[in-house]
Design a protein around this motif. Structure first.
Motif, PDB file in Angstrom:
ATOM      1  N   GLU A  99      12.837 -18.377  15.034  1.00 11.39           N
ATOM      2  CA  GLU A  99      13.182 -18.230  16.447  1.00 11.39           C
ATOM      3  C   GLU A  99      14.660 -18.541  16.690  1.00 11.39           C
ATOM      4  O   GLU A  99      15.336 -17.845  17.466  1.00 11.39           O
ATOM      5  CB  GLU A  99      12.313 -19.157  17.309  1.00 11.39           C
ATOM      6  N   ASP A 100      15.171 -19.584  16.011  1.00  9.69           N
ATOM      7  CA  ASP A 100      16.581 -19.933  16.189  1.00  9.69           C
ATOM      8  C   ASP A 100      17.493 -18.806  15.709  1.00  9.69           C
ATOM      9  O   ASP A 100      18.499 -18.476  16.362  1.00  9.69           O
ATOM     10  CB  ASP A 100      16.907 -21.213  15.415  1.00  9.69           C
ATOM     11  N   ALA A 101      17.165 -18.214  14.558  1.00 12.27           N
ATOM     12  CA  ALA A 101      17.988 -17.125  14.027  1.00 12.27           C
ATOM     13  C   ALA A 101      18.037 -15.963  15.010  1.00 12.27           C
ATOM     14  O   ALA A 101      19.117 -15.423  15.311  1.00 12.27           O
ATOM     15  CB  ALA A 101      17.443 -16.667  12.676  1.00 12.27           C
ATOM     16  N   GLU A 102      16.887 -15.576  15.534  1.00  7.78           N
ATOM     17  CA  GLU A 102      16.841 -14.462  16.486  1.00  7.78           C
ATOM     18  C   GLU A 102      17.643 -14.788  17.750  1.00  7.78           C
ATOM     19  O   GLU A 102      18.395 -13.951  18.257  1.00  7.78           O
ATOM     20  CB  GLU A 102      15.390 -14.133  16.851  1.00  7.78           C
ATOM     21  N   TYR A 103      17.480 -15.998  18.251  1.00  4.62           N
ATOM     22  CA  TYR A 103      18.153 -16.385  19.496  1.00  4.62           C
ATOM     23  C   TYR A 103      19.670 -16.291  19.343  1.00  4.62           C
ATOM     24  O   TYR A 103      20.358 -15.641  20.152  1.00  4.62           O
ATOM     25  CB  TYR A 103      17.749 -17.808  19.877  1.00  4.62           C
TER      26      TYR A 103
END
Length: 841
Positions: free
Chosen positions: A281-285
């Motif tokens: 999720e952090d990478a996508e954000y």
């Protein structure tokens, strides 16, 4: 002519005749395939906007010079090799679009026009003519897409061809830089901005320390806001490159400011850890945000290195589908397995950064030597003090050989774009200070936001004094609060609570129970925005803009961190974020007319925010016939007089798009060719809050088709001389509104310049003058006393129990004035004056 060319020519004649009979001020002849311009065009002497773009024109007739009222001329996407001298002599021309032609020169007369944008976004020349550098009236010069000129994105400013509507570089800044570089020796800049982002605790600070060769510190505290340092990368044959390293705080409350520092001219390191199993999720954000804020005009994203941190710590190794991420975000250059404690991957990360920096086109941009001396002096001074006055900046410039004030202003603008010394020249409340340490600004703003978070979003003057006690300069404390207002992070409470601000993003997360009724509403206008990347703070920013309409129940305002309930004239609106789906939803209920006004106002504010962030590109849809339909398709179909296909569960049905568009605005507001008045607002800086309240009412009147555009001095652009600019805008207004107060009557520029000019224009029947009385003051003995004032019989705004009631009365009075003007214009056989009607304003 071929049959196809004759057909295009005949269609152009039909549109010209339709324009003449309808007494329109704009004619659109774009995309017809014209090879020649009809001579009948010269009959449209009141024409203010002519669109000849996307045709096959190789030359233009000199007769275009007879269109003396012309303000906007679109000639882009043709085959022109020259522009007639007569066009360069049009007295009112403010915008000319020349992109995608085959130009080899420009008429010299263009340099002497009081021009707004000149669009030259194709490689028309490898150099700029010297006479262009002598222009003092050119406002904007868009040269994006001309690589032979060697001008970087930071010099050229925001790119309108990529959808930007703000952040443009002034023509003077570009021309001063370009010709200074031609006239004196240059040095390579050898600088790059390196931005580290990631969740709090991911190890960004430890990564910076490892890159600099500093020892690992166990239990390193989280960055309190933003930490900046310089790190020297080996630069190969071009010499070492200084990386200005920006280590952003990872806490969600701090993300609101990130977007203002992301840029194309940067390299990014996304630091991830698997400690909380949130690495996907952090990478996508973060990758979505970088794509939104850092993509250039050609659609290329900035170089990104993904650091998979804490690789040697049990349970912290990040797990990602790396190839899938590369497919979605092709600007990812490398994944580096990193552990700052064991030094795993540190050398690999250094080499990857060095490689990517060497590939960046503008790292070694040539900079004029005298300008570079000023830049170095500012950098050196920034180590001793965080800010200086603009007068001190001018003195420093003169000491190092930049003596011309115009060039000093241009250098200030470019240094701001580089992030070397921040100066908000377009904001009269902020322009007199130059910030040498961006970290000083962000650190203090973050501290204020965190203080507000601990107090349910409320920030008091005493809190400001306590948080900023290290800053001894009281004016700069006020500056920091104004920065929060400028970035729409906070808004001031009403006068009864002077010295109190609200930070919407710092409000509690729980929404009130009153939200439930909106889901059950059958008669409602619904709008939604879907984002690839939904930045933190987007809806809070909208709440700042719309705060005067927030509903109050039992003394408590119905707003929370991700939404608010708004009310106006019996209509109610729910505006909120649905982050799980990357959506912003708007639901409006109430009487039809009031619902339209509130929905249109919310839509206008959201569109303004999106224009500030061109990389967002959300999908805007409205609920129509039980289905979600793109608003752009509905608006296009209405312009083209065709029905819209709506996909429903029972199949595709054809519907009149006007029915959907009427939910947000009246039809005249959507007709560009119909004349509407231009409004000028005169006000004292002490009444900025009342000016914003008036602008809100004028936006509603725009949606009713009663106003074309509104101007006030906050719209003065970098490089503009403010006095001539104000006089020109005032001279072109159909309605001049005076926000009348004791402060306004004590402002010499208003009473000695703006008011006499407006009253003279009124006497000559060129404009209407409307005073709006804000408070009890001695306005009757002045020349304004002879005029009919608003809200009603001169009763001041402050005399109403509810300001909203007063402003509604003002809106009603102004609507009457605008309708009379439009009706009078419609009765005129040949309009006395023509007004600028550029697209997108």
């Amino acid at each position: 002519m071929t049959r196809k060319e004759q057909k295009a020519y005949d269609e152009a004649l039909r549109r010209i005749e339709e324009c003449r009979r309808g007494k329109w001020t704009r004619v659109d002849l774009s995309g017809l395939g014209l090879t020649a311009v009809p001579a009948d065009l010269r009959q449209l002497i009141a024409l203010t906007e002519l669109d000849l773009s996307h045709n096959q024109l190789t030359e233009l007739p000199a007769e275009l010079g007879q269109l003396r009222a012309l303000r906007v001329l679109r000639l882009n996407d043709n085959k022109l090799t020259a522009v007639p001298t007569e066009v360069g002599r049009l007295p009112g021309l403010t915008e000319i679009f020349l992109t995608n032609n085959q130009l080899v020169t420009l008429p010299r007369e263009i340099a002497y026009l009081v021009l707004g944008p000149v669009f030259l976004g194709d490689p028309w020349s490898s150099s700029l003519p010297m006479w262009l550098g002598r222009s003092s009236t050119l406002k904007y010069l868009f040269l994006h897409g001309n690589p032979a000129l060697g001008l970087s994105p930071m010099v050229l400013g925001a790119d309108p061809f990529a959808g930007a509507c703000d952040g443009f570089a002034s023509a003077q800044a570009i021309l001063h830089y370009y010709f200074s570089r031609q006239a004196e020796k240059t040095r390579p800049l050898n600088e790059v901005k390196m931005i580290l982002v990631g969740r709090g605790g991911a190890g960004k600070t430890s990564t910076v320390q490892a890159l600099k060769g500093e020892p690992f510190q166990e239990g390193e505290e989280s960055t309190p806001g933003i930490a900046l340092c310089d790190w020297e990368l080996p630069g190969g044959t071009g010499g070492a490159v200084t990386a200005h390293v920006w280590d952003f705080a990872g806490q969600v409350i701090t993300h609101a400011l990130h977007q203002f520092f992301f840029s194309v001219r940067s390299i990014y390191v996304v630091v991830l850890t698997g400690r909380e199993n949130s690495e996907r999720e952090d990478a996508e954000y973060w990758l979505r945000l970088i794509k939104a804020f850092g993509t250039d005009a050609e659609g290329a994203g900035p170089p990104v290195i993904v650091a998979l941190n804490k690789w040697d710590v049990d349970g912290c190794r990040p797990r990602l589908d790396r190839e899938a991420l590369r497919e979605r975000y092709p600007f990812i250059r490398e994944f580096v397995e990193l552990d700052c404690k064991t030094k795993r991957g540190v050398e690999k990360l250094k080499k990857a950064l060095g490689r990517e920096v060497s590939r960046l086109k503008w790292v070694r941009e040539p900079f004029p030597e005298t300008w570079d001396e000023v830049r170095r002096a500012l950098a050196k001074g920034g180590k001793k003090r965080a800010h200086l006055t603009y007068a001190e900046y001018r003195k420093l410039c003169a000491t190092h050989g930049v003596t011309d004030e115009g060039k000093q202003d241009s250098l200030s603008e470019i240094l701001h774009n580089l992030g070397a010394a921040l100066n908000y020249r377009t904001d009269p409340r902020l322009r007199e200070a130059t910030v040498l340490q961006p970290a000083w600004l962000t650190r203090h703003v973050y501290a204020l936001m965190r203080k507000a978070e601990k107090q349910a979003g409320v920030l008091k003057q005493a809190d400001v004094e306590a948080v900023l006690k290290a800053e001894k300069n009281q004016e700069m404390r006020e500056y920091l609060v104004r920065i929060m207002e400028r970035f729409e992070i906070a808004y001031a409470q009403k006068k009864a609570e002077a010295g109190v601000w609200l930070v919407p993003q710092a409000l509690p997360d729980n929404q009130p129970k009153e939200v439930a009724v909106f889901g059950q509403a059958t008669e409602a206008t619904r709008l939604r925005y879907t984002y690839q990347a939904l930045p933190e703070g987007l809806v809070p920013r909208a709440i700042v803009r719309l705060h005067e309409f927030i509903e109050t129940k039992a003394v408590k305002k119905l707003q929370w961190a991700s939404g608010a309930i708004l009310t106006r004239e019996g209509a109610r609106a729910l505006l909120r974020t649905e982050p799980q789906d990357r959506l912003v939803m708007l639901t409006v209920t109430g009487p039809k007319k009031a619902r339209q006004q509130l929905a249109g106002l919310c839509q206008a504010e959201m569109r303004d925010i999106h224009r500030d962030i061109p990389g967002l590109n959300p999908t805007e849809e409205t609920q129509f016939k039980g289905a979600w339909v793109p608003v752009a398709a509905l608006e296009s179909d209405e312009r083209n007089r065709q029905q819209t296909g709506v996909v429903t569960q029972k199949g595709t049905v054809l519907a009149n798009p006007r029915e959907a568009n009427d939910e947000y605005s009246e039809q005249p507001a959507r007709q560009e060719e119909v004349w509407k008045p231009v409004v000028f607002i005169s006000y004292s800086k002490a009444n900025a809050a009342q000016r914003r309240a008036l602008e809100t009412q004028l936006k509603i009147l725009m949606n009713e088709g009663l106003v074309h555009r509104v101007w006030h001095d906050r719209m003065i652009d970098p490089g503009d001389e403010w006095d001539p600019k104000i006089r020109r805008e005032l001279g072109g207004a159909d309605v001049v509104i005076f926000l009348t107060s004791a402060a306004a009557l004590a402002t010499d520029y208003i009473t000695q310049h703006e008011l006499p000019q407006a009253l003279q224009m009124r006497q000559e029947q060129k404009t209407e003058v409307v005073p709006i009385i804000l408070e009890d003051c001695r306005w009757e003995p002045t020349s304004l006393g002879k005029l009919l004032a608003l809200p009603e019989k001169g009763r001041p705004i402050s005399g109403y129990g509810r300001p909203a009631t007063a402003w509604n009365a003002v809106a009603g009075g102004l609507a009457t004035v605008f309708k009379k003007l439009i009706e009078r214009r419609g009765r005129e056989d040949s309009p006395k004056r023509a007004k600028p009607r550029p697209k997108g304003t």
